[in-house]
Scaffold this motif. Structure first.
Motif, short mmCIF file in Angstrom:
data_model
loop_
_atom_site.label_atom_id
_atom_site.label_comp_id
_atom_site.label_asym_id
_atom_site.label_seq_id
_atom_site.Cartn_x
_atom_site.Cartn_y
_atom_site.Cartn_z
N PHE A 124 0.83 -1.20 0.00
CA PHE A 124 0.00 0.00 0.00
C PHE A 124 0.87 1.26 0.00
O PHE A 124 0.59 2.22 -0.73
CB PHE A 124 -0.92 0.00 1.22
CG PHE A 124 -1.79 1.22 1.33
CD1 PHE A 124 -2.93 1.35 0.56
CD2 PHE A 124 -1.46 2.24 2.21
CE1 PHE A 124 -3.72 2.49 0.65
CE2 PHE A 124 -2.25 3.38 2.31
CZ PHE A 124 -3.39 3.50 1.53
N ASN A 125 1.93 1.26 0.80
CA ASN A 125 2.84 2.40 0.83
C ASN A 125 3.55 2.60 -0.50
O ASN A 125 3.76 3.73 -0.96
CB ASN A 125 3.87 2.23 1.95
CG ASN A 125 3.29 2.52 3.32
OD1 ASN A 125 2.24 3.15 3.43
ND2 ASN A 125 3.94 2.04 4.36
N GLN A 126 3.93 1.49 -1.15
CA GLN A 126 4.58 1.59 -2.45
C GLN A 126 3.65 2.18 -3.50
O GLN A 126 4.04 3.05 -4.29
CB GLN A 126 5.08 0.22 -2.89
CG GLN A 126 6.27 -0.30 -2.10
CD GLN A 126 6.67 -1.70 -2.51
OE1 GLN A 126 5.95 -2.39 -3.23
NE2 GLN A 126 7.83 -2.16 -2.04
N ILE A 127 2.39 1.71 -3.51
CA ILE A 127 1.42 2.23 -4.47
C ILE A 127 1.13 3.70 -4.21
O ILE A 127 1.09 4.53 -5.14
CB ILE A 127 0.12 1.41 -4.42
CG1 ILE A 127 0.38 -0.03 -4.88
CG2 ILE A 127 -0.97 2.05 -5.28
CD1 ILE A 127 -0.81 -0.94 -4.71
N LEU A 128 0.94 4.06 -2.93
CA LEU A 128 0.68 5.46 -2.58
C LEU A 128 1.85 6.35 -2.94
O LEU A 128 1.66 7.45 -3.48
CB LEU A 128 0.37 5.56 -1.08
CG LEU A 128 0.00 6.96 -0.56
CD1 LEU A 128 -1.25 7.48 -1.26
CD2 LEU A 128 -0.21 6.93 0.95
N SER A 129 3.07 5.89 -2.67
CA SER A 129 4.27 6.67 -3.01
C SER A 129 4.38 6.86 -4.52
O SER A 129 4.73 7.95 -5.00
CB SER A 129 5.51 5.97 -2.45
OG SER A 129 6.68 6.66 -2.83
N LEU A 132 1.76 9.43 -5.65
CA LEU A 132 2.18 10.79 -5.30
C LEU A 132 3.31 11.26 -6.21
O LEU A 132 3.36 12.43 -6.59
CB LEU A 132 2.63 10.83 -3.83
CG LEU A 132 1.52 10.64 -2.78
CD1 LEU A 132 2.11 10.60 -1.38
CD2 LEU A 132 0.49 11.76 -2.88
N ASP A 133 4.21 10.37 -6.54
CA ASP A 133 5.31 10.71 -7.45
C ASP A 133 4.78 11.06 -8.83
O ASP A 133 5.26 12.00 -9.47
CB ASP A 133 6.30 9.55 -7.53
CG ASP A 133 7.56 9.93 -8.29
OD1 ASP A 133 8.24 10.87 -7.85
OD2 ASP A 133 7.86 9.29 -9.30
N ILE A 134 3.78 10.32 -9.30
CA ILE A 134 3.18 10.61 -10.60
C ILE A 134 2.42 11.93 -10.55
O ILE A 134 2.46 12.73 -11.49
CB ILE A 134 2.23 9.47 -11.01
CG1 ILE A 134 3.04 8.19 -11.27
CG2 ILE A 134 1.43 9.83 -12.25
CD1 ILE A 134 2.17 6.97 -11.52
N ALA A 135 1.73 12.19 -9.42
CA ALA A 135 0.94 13.43 -9.28
C ALA A 135 1.82 14.67 -9.26
O ALA A 135 1.34 15.76 -9.60
CB ALA A 135 0.11 13.37 -7.99
N PHE A 144 -0.91 11.43 -17.32
CA PHE A 144 -2.12 11.39 -18.12
C PHE A 144 -2.64 9.96 -18.27
O PHE A 144 -3.85 9.72 -18.22
CB PHE A 144 -1.87 12.01 -19.49
CG PHE A 144 -1.68 13.50 -19.47
CD1 PHE A 144 -2.70 14.33 -19.03
CD2 PHE A 144 -0.49 14.07 -19.86
CE1 PHE A 144 -2.54 15.70 -18.99
CE2 PHE A 144 -0.31 15.44 -19.82
CZ PHE A 144 -1.33 16.27 -19.39
N LEU A 145 -1.74 9.00 -18.44
CA LEU A 145 -2.15 7.61 -18.58
C LEU A 145 -2.81 7.11 -17.30
O LEU A 145 -3.83 6.41 -17.34
CB LEU A 145 -0.93 6.75 -18.93
CG LEU A 145 -1.21 5.27 -19.22
CD1 LEU A 145 -2.12 5.12 -20.42
CD2 LEU A 145 0.10 4.52 -19.45
N THR A 146 -2.24 7.48 -16.14
CA THR A 146 -2.82 7.07 -14.86
C THR A 146 -4.18 7.72 -14.64
O THR A 146 -5.13 7.09 -14.17
CB THR A 146 -1.87 7.45 -13.71
OG1 THR A 146 -0.59 6.86 -13.93
CG2 THR A 146 -2.43 6.96 -12.38
N THR A 147 -4.29 9.00 -15.00
CA THR A 147 -5.56 9.72 -14.85
C THR A 147 -6.65 9.09 -15.70
O THR A 147 -7.79 8.88 -15.26
CB THR A 147 -5.39 11.19 -15.23
OG1 THR A 147 -4.35 11.78 -14.44
CG2 THR A 147 -6.68 11.96 -14.99
#
Length: 224
Positions: A124-129, A132-135, A144-147
């Motif tokens: 969960f921490n890896q996904i959240l990090s 946040l890095d992508i944001a 844009f791909l993630t959005t």
């Protein structure tokens, strides 16, 4: 003036030919999932456990969505059935000299639950990090791909209830990693082409639209 030179496309091509792994990763799929028993189950390296898990979750989904069992009712009926089976087994074993039912130690082992909780917390921490890095905009095409992916997922969520969405997510987790590991090279090539196209599209938007947006000049103010 565009902020990207014309040679950036060729440089991008060379970069993606050198780094063929999805998202420029350096580790194997097994190590990304922790390299432990959880990774073995997700990648079907322990087929009996993985198959039992899929069958169990599928049966649970069938009872709740098709048979329309209430969750509390289902838990109570399953508990009563289990207790009845254990009672019959224990009673018959005294007359036939059978071995009494023994609950596997792994079910009652505290370290197993602690390891599962720790693994979930780390993932969960890896996904959240990563989100946040992508944001932060360090990789605009990936942003844009993630959005777009999250938007598509939100649309899919409107057509499924929570239980169905959990079931689809579970089936995806049990099939996508092992399928990706089997066809890793082909998927990486397609993903590399997609990311290059996204980067080119972003550069065109930046040079034709974003760079032409007027920006106010910042005047130096004298301190009095």
């Amino acid at each position: 003036m565009p902020i990207y030179s014309g040679s950036s496309d060729s440089e991008d091509e060379r970069t993606y030919h050198k780094t063929t792994k999805l998202f420029s990763r350096q580790r194997s799929v097994h190590s990304i999932f922790g390299g432990g028993q959880v990774a073995d189950i997700l990648l079907w390296r322990e087929p009996k456990i993985a198959a039992t898990l899929v069958i169990g979750v599928s049966l649970l989904w069938f009872l709740m969505e098709v048979v329309e069992y209430n969750f509390i009712t289902l838990v109570c009926h399953a508990s009563m059935t289990s207790m009845l089976l254990f009672f019959i087994w224990s009673t018959v074993s005294d007359f036939l000299n059978w071995e009494r039912p023994i609950i596997p130690e792994v079910v009652l082992d505290e370290s197993s639950f602690r390891h599962l909780a720790t693994s979930f917390h780390v993932r969960f921490n890896q996904i959240l990090s990563k989100l946040l890095d992508i944001a932060c905009g360090r990789d605009p095409p990936l942003f844009f791909l993630t959005t777009i992916s999250l938007y598509i997922l939100s649309i899919i969520g409107t057509y499924f209830n929570f239980v169905n969405l959990l079931f689809v997510g579970f089936v995806t987790m049990q099939t996508m990693p092992v399928m990706y590991e089997m066809y890793e090279d082909a998927v990486d090539r397609v993903a590399g082409k997609l990311m290059r196209k996204m980067r080119r599209l972003y550069r065109k938007v930046d040079s034709n639209v974003l760079s032409k947006i007027p920006r106010g000049t910042v005047k130096n103010k004298k301190l009095t």
